[in-house]
Scaffold this motif. Structure first.
Motif, mmCIF file in Angstrom:
data_model
loop_
_atom_site.group_PDB
_atom_site.id
_atom_site.type_symbol
_atom_site.label_atom_id
_atom_site.label_comp_id
_atom_site.label_asym_id
_atom_site.label_seq_id
_atom_site.Cartn_x
_atom_site.Cartn_y
_atom_site.Cartn_z
ATOM 1 N N VAL A 24 0.831 -1.214 0.000
ATOM 2 C CA VAL A 24 0.000 0.000 0.000
ATOM 3 C C VAL A 24 0.861 1.256 0.000
ATOM 4 C CG1 VAL A 24 -1.922 1.216 1.130
ATOM 5 C CG2 VAL A 24 -1.761 -1.271 1.284
ATOM 6 N N PHE A 25 2.080 1.143 0.486
ATOM 7 C CA PHE A 25 2.953 2.330 0.532
ATOM 8 C C PHE A 25 4.378 1.930 0.194
ATOM 9 C CE2 PHE A 25 5.731 5.383 2.785
ATOM 10 C CZ PHE A 25 5.200 6.591 2.336
ATOM 11 N N GLU A 26 4.920 2.549 -0.843
ATOM 12 C CA GLU A 26 6.334 2.329 -1.172
ATOM 13 C C GLU A 26 6.858 3.558 -1.907
ATOM 14 O OE1 GLU A 26 7.382 -1.242 -3.320
ATOM 15 O OE2 GLU A 26 9.523 -0.738 -3.276
ATOM 16 N N PRO A 27 7.798 4.259 -1.305
ATOM 17 C CA PRO A 27 8.337 5.461 -1.941
ATOM 18 C C PRO A 27 9.446 5.104 -2.930
ATOM 19 C CG PRO A 27 9.421 5.147 0.152
ATOM 20 C CD PRO A 27 8.484 3.966 -0.043
ATOM 21 N N SER A 28 9.853 6.086 -3.698
ATOM 22 C CA SER A 28 11.004 5.866 -4.580
ATOM 23 C C SER A 28 11.675 7.205 -4.852
ATOM 24 C CB SER A 28 10.580 5.190 -5.877
ATOM 25 O OG SER A 28 9.505 5.880 -6.461
ATOM 26 N N GLY A 29 12.872 7.135 -5.407
ATOM 27 C CA GLY A 29 13.664 8.345 -5.636
ATOM 28 C C GLY A 29 13.028 9.271 -6.664
ATOM 29 N N VAL A 30 13.408 10.549 -6.617
ATOM 30 C CA VAL A 30 12.761 11.548 -7.475
ATOM 31 C C VAL A 30 12.857 11.249 -8.963
ATOM 32 C CG1 VAL A 30 12.736 13.606 -6.055
ATOM 33 C CG2 VAL A 30 14.843 12.965 -7.230
ATOM 34 N N ASP A 31 13.867 10.484 -9.362
ATOM 35 C CA ASP A 31 14.000 10.236 -10.798
ATOM 36 C C ASP A 31 12.898 9.301 -11.305
ATOM 37 O OD1 ASP A 31 14.975 8.227 -9.324
ATOM 38 O OD2 ASP A 31 16.909 8.074 -10.325
ATOM 39 N N HIS A 32 11.991 8.904 -10.416
ATOM 40 C CA HIS A 32 10.886 8.046 -10.837
ATOM 41 C C HIS A 32 9.652 8.835 -11.259
ATOM 42 C CE1 HIS A 32 12.477 4.027 -9.889
ATOM 43 N NE2 HIS A 32 13.354 4.796 -9.287
ATOM 44 N N SER A 33 9.765 10.162 -11.276
ATOM 45 C CA SER A 33 8.598 10.964 -11.639
ATOM 46 C C SER A 33 8.483 11.132 -13.157
ATOM 47 C CB SER A 33 8.683 12.336 -10.971
ATOM 48 O OG SER A 33 9.918 12.931 -11.294
ATOM 49 N N SER A 34 9.489 10.712 -13.895
ATOM 50 C CA SER A 34 9.441 10.907 -15.346
ATOM 51 C C SER A 34 8.399 9.968 -15.956
ATOM 52 C CB SER A 34 10.824 10.638 -15.945
ATOM 53 O OG SER A 34 11.154 9.282 -15.775
ATOM 54 N N PRO A 35 7.878 10.331 -17.139
ATOM 55 C CA PRO A 35 6.769 9.568 -17.730
ATOM 56 C C PRO A 35 7.080 8.079 -17.931
ATOM 57 C CG PRO A 35 7.120 11.622 -18.923
ATOM 58 C CD PRO A 35 8.236 11.496 -17.928
ATOM 59 N N GLY A 36 8.300 7.736 -18.325
ATOM 60 C CA GLY A 36 8.590 6.327 -18.589
ATOM 61 C C GLY A 36 9.215 5.606 -17.420
ATOM 62 N N SER A 37 9.162 6.223 -16.232
ATOM 63 C CA SER A 37 9.842 5.619 -15.087
ATOM 64 C C SER A 37 9.171 4.310 -14.679
ATOM 65 C CB SER A 37 9.806 6.578 -13.909
ATOM 66 O OG SER A 37 8.492 6.640 -13.408
ATOM 67 N N SER A 38 9.918 3.508 -13.945
ATOM 68 C CA SER A 38 9.376 2.200 -13.570
ATOM 69 C C SER A 38 8.171 2.338 -12.639
ATOM 70 C CB SER A 38 10.462 1.325 -12.952
ATOM 71 O OG SER A 38 11.267 2.064 -12.094
ATOM 72 N N TYR A 39 8.099 3.429 -11.871
ATOM 73 C CA TYR A 39 6.934 3.608 -10.988
ATOM 74 C C TYR A 39 5.677 3.881 -11.823
ATOM 75 C CZ TYR A 39 3.806 5.404 -7.402
ATOM 76 O OH TYR A 39 2.727 5.598 -6.588
ATOM 77 N N VAL A 40 5.835 4.759 -12.818
ATOM 78 C CA VAL A 40 4.683 5.124 -13.651
ATOM 79 C C VAL A 40 4.252 3.941 -14.518
ATOM 80 C CG1 VAL A 40 3.889 6.644 -15.498
ATOM 81 C CG2 VAL A 40 5.307 7.560 -13.643
ATOM 82 N N VAL A 41 5.211 3.321 -15.203
ATOM 83 C CA VAL A 41 4.908 2.166 -16.053
ATOM 84 C C VAL A 41 4.371 1.023 -15.192
ATOM 85 C CG1 VAL A 41 5.894 0.437 -17.603
ATOM 86 C CG2 VAL A 41 6.664 2.821 -17.731
ATOM 87 N N GLY A 42 4.991 0.846 -14.025
ATOM 88 C CA GLY A 42 4.574 -0.222 -13.123
ATOM 89 C C GLY A 42 3.122 -0.070 -12.704
ATOM 90 N N GLY A 43 2.678 1.181 -12.544
ATOM 91 C CA GLY A 43 1.287 1.428 -12.166
ATOM 92 C C GLY A 43 0.323 0.868 -13.198
ATOM 93 N N GLN A 44 0.687 1.003 -14.462
ATOM 94 C CA GLN A 44 -0.177 0.477 -15.524
ATOM 95 C C GLN A 44 -0.093 -1.045 -15.572
ATOM 96 O OE1 GLN A 44 -0.353 2.641 -19.046
ATOM 97 N NE2 GLN A 44 -0.283 4.576 -17.922
ATOM 98 N N ILE A 45 1.107 -1.567 -15.413
ATOM 99 C CA ILE A 45 1.270 -3.029 -15.499
ATOM 100 C C ILE A 45 0.576 -3.724 -14.330
ATOM 101 C CG2 ILE A 45 2.977 -4.903 -15.407
ATOM 102 C CD1 ILE A 45 4.782 -3.189 -17.170
ATOM 103 N N VAL A 46 0.674 -3.148 -13.138
ATOM 104 C CA VAL A 46 0.046 -3.823 -11.989
ATOM 105 C C VAL A 46 -1.472 -3.861 -12.163
ATOM 106 C CG1 VAL A 46 -0.189 -1.816 -10.421
ATOM 107 C CG2 VAL A 46 0.133 -4.105 -9.473
ATOM 108 N N ARG A 47 -2.047 -2.796 -12.715
ATOM 109 C CA ARG A 47 -3.506 -2.766 -12.905
ATOM 110 C C ARG A 47 -3.935 -3.636 -14.087
ATOM 111 N NH1 ARG A 47 -2.873 2.613 -11.056
ATOM 112 N NH2 ARG A 47 -2.250 3.282 -13.131
ATOM 113 N N GLU A 48 -3.247 -3.418 -15.234
ATOM 114 C CA GLU A 48 -3.720 -4.051 -16.465
ATOM 115 C C GLU A 48 -3.318 -5.516 -16.576
ATOM 116 O OE1 GLU A 48 -2.789 -1.638 -19.914
ATOM 117 O OE2 GLU A 48 -3.069 0.197 -18.732
ATOM 118 N N VAL A 49 -2.202 -5.894 -15.976
ATOM 119 C CA VAL A 49 -1.713 -7.263 -16.142
ATOM 120 C C VAL A 49 -1.931 -8.111 -14.890
ATOM 121 C CG1 VAL A 49 0.317 -8.682 -16.640
ATOM 122 C CG2 VAL A 49 0.000 -6.486 -17.820
ATOM 123 N N PHE A 50 -1.617 -7.539 -13.723
ATOM 124 C CA PHE A 50 -1.689 -8.353 -12.508
ATOM 125 C C PHE A 50 -2.961 -8.117 -11.698
ATOM 126 C CE2 PHE A 50 2.920 -8.151 -13.415
ATOM 127 C CZ PHE A 50 3.198 -9.504 -13.483
ATOM 128 N N GLY A 51 -3.806 -7.204 -12.165
ATOM 129 C CA GLY A 51 -5.072 -6.960 -11.471
ATOM 130 C C GLY A 51 -4.888 -6.449 -10.056
#
Ligand SMILES: [Zn+2]
Length: 577
Positions: A279-306
């Motif tokens: 429910v809570f996991e922070p990451s370094g500021v370089d994760h705010s970019s559009p292709g960052s693993s946090y942003v992409v991961g948000g789509q993958i966790v919803r669309e692929v892993f439900g």
């Protein structure tokens, strides 16, 4: 149980705790709330990376203080590939590049079974010393035990969907590096990191689409153990996966049985969010970019892993000021263990608790550490007299204890600045140190050095490891006869006034009154006279003279401390004109 914040909005930790509790209730009411951190034991774990752990720790701790069941997961990314040989390690270790960190031998002389364990151990010890309660998870154990089998097969079945998500963000731009490889936190590694990025680490971030298509899974070669492999085919029905390796090996395995490989980072991270219910996991500021693993991961966790993306604030970089060269043998980076050698755990916790995650700050290894300690002591006085602001009081409480209890503290916390000066002069001689400390306040003398520990030990460690030799204080052995002979009558008189008052004023407060009072007496003013500009000039000149005669320089530790430390007999010897 200590409580920090019954009302919300007290500080940033409380605000995140509110948000996380609400989100956890929305997702799965009544289940333990999961906060997470991830660390890669690829080398010494930089002090800057402590924010990756401290941010969820503080939030998890606040959630526990409110009576909720909360787990702080610390994922050890020890199944990541070994990327490079750090400075100071036998260059022949380069033969292990590409193997999982747990398959690389520990540095020479280590007592640990492998590279990852060697670098995890001091971090675990530091976290324990800081009162950080966490549940460590070895990703090597998870992957090699088949714990993620269903998730891996699921990701492979949905590889086209994953590829499509990744494709939304694929650009010519260099992707952001993985969580633990933030450049600004590891300045010494910058050149190597750039090199690694240019050499295929980017492709490794999300899995490369080779001639045989896109695969989010990368096997470690069963012959050379390295990840220089390319998947050449995969059959969803049979789970037969064929790969070739740069070493020449090639084979077909059943992915439903294969446990020597891992999902690529941009799929691995969201898979684990869903698997653990983070429910809570922070990451370094370089994760705010559009292709960052946090942003992409948000789509993958919803669309692929439900699953759901965690609440994930970006934290700003933590810098270090004045780290001496002492650590070069350990790879040149200051670690949390290094910080805990020169400061107490509550102070280090406070540095993180008092700043919002998006505020950057520096941890002082140089003279600034004395000011940090002064601020900390000033806050403690405000806490004790009830005048602290609510947010400051909350940060103080988070620094000094957790939901489990209070952290160990120094029974008699004398000013760090003063302790540092004393051990500087006594060069750590315990008897002398005790003599000086017992004379500070004759009405309430220090009776044992233990009363002043561990702060005394931290100050001593700071003086001996961080203060350059030319800044150390060396009390003169013999009087400066040349300087003494050259003094005028006023200066001689000032020294006599000082020496005549020594016995009567032999305490920290007394000597403070005396050294400021001598120039007042000479100017015909009373001891409590307000300082005039002329008086200040006279005081400065008097102090400079004392420093010259005692330590051969224009400055030094605060004079009352210095006089106490030098001792009355030696002061008389050095100042007798
Ligand atoms: Zn191979």
């Amino acid at each position: 149980m200590p409580t920090v914040a019954q009302s919300t909005e007290t500080d940033w930790v409380s605000r995140f705790a509110d948000e996380v509790i609400a989100e956890a209730e929305r997702r799965a009411p009544g289940k333990p709330i999961v906060c997470a951190s991830g660390l890669s034991p690829s080398g010494p774990i930089h002090l800057g990376n402590l924010r990756e752990v401290m941010t969820p720790h503080l939030v998890a701790d606040e959630i526990r203080r409110r009576g909720y069941d909360c787990v702080h997961i610390l994922s050890w990314d020890d199944y990541d590939r070994y990327r490079k040989v750090p400075a100071g390690i036998d260059p022949s270790w380069s033969e292990h590049i590409g193997k999982p960190l747990t398959s690389v031998p520990a540095p020479p002389g280590s007592a640990y079974a492998n590279w990852a364990e060697h670098f995890k151990a001091p971090m675990i010890e530091a976290l324990r010393a800081m009162g950080i309660e966490f549940h460590g998870i070895s990703q090597t154990e998870k992957y090699t035990s088949g714990a993620y089998r269903e998730q891996i097969l699921h990701a492979m079945r949905h590889r086209e969907q994953i590829d499509a998500v990744l494709d939304r963000y694929r650009t010519k731009d260099k992707p952001a590096p993985k969580k633990q490889q933030q450049k600004q936190q590891k300045p010494v590694d910058e050149a190597e990191l750039e090199a690694a990025e240019g050499s295929g680490a980017a492709a490794e971030d999300d899995g490369s689409a080779g001639a045989a298509g896109y695969y989010p899974y990368k096997p470690y070669c069963s012959v050379c153990e390295r990840d220089l492999t390319t998947v050449t085919s995969y059959d969803d029905e049979t789970t037969e996966l064929a790969y070739t390796c740069a070493c020449g090996h090639g084979e077909t395995v059943l992915l439903s049985e294969h446990d020597r490989g891992k999902l690529v980072w941009k799929v691995d991270w969201p898979m684990r969010w869903a698997y653990e219910g983070v429910v809570f996991e922070p990451s370094g500021v370089d994760h705010s970019s559009p292709g960052s693993s946090y942003v992409v991961g948000g789509q993958i966790v919803r669309e692929v892993f439900g699953g759901d993306q965690p609440i994930g604030p970006m934290y700003a970089f933590v810098g270090i000021s004045g780290m001496a060269k002492m650590s070069s043998s350990k790879g040149g980076v200051p670690t949390p263990a290094d910080a805990l050698e020169i400061m107490e755990a509550p102070l280090l916790r406070w540095l993180y608790a008092r700043r919002r995650p998006n505020q950057s700050f520096k941890i002082a290894f140089d003279q600034e550490i004395q000011r940090t300690y002064d601020e900390w002591d000033a806050l403690e006085r405000k806490i004790n007299d009830g005048s602290a602001q609510p947010a400051d009081a909350a940060a103080y409480s988070r620094a000094t204890g957790t939901a489990t209890g209070e952290l160990p503290r120094t029974p008699r916390p004398l000013p760090y600045r003063m302790l540092a000066s004393v051990v500087d002069i006594t060069t750590g001689h315990d008897e002398q140190t005790l003599r000086i400390l017992s004379e500070l306040d004759p009405a309430n003398p220090v009776k044992s050095l233990d009363e002043t520990r561990p702060r005394l030990d931290r100050a001593e460690r700071w003086i001996t490891t961080q203060v350059p030799a030319e800044q150390r204080t060396r009390v003169r052995e013999e009087p400066d006869t040349e300087l003494l002979a050259s003094l005028g009558e006023t200066e001689r008189a000032s020294l006599r006034l000082l020496l005549d008052g020594l016995d009567e004023h032999w305490s920290l407060d007394g000597l403070t009154t005396l050294v400021y009072g001598v120039p007042k007496l000479q100017a015909g003013l009373s001891a409590d006279a307000k300082p005039t500009p002329e008086l200040k000039v006279a005081q400065r000149a008097f102090f400079a003279l004392l420093y010259q005669l005692l330590v051969g320089r224009d400055t030094g530790p605060r004079l009352p401390t210095l006089l106490l430390a030098v001792g009355a007999d030696r002061v008389r010897k050095l100042l007798a004109a």
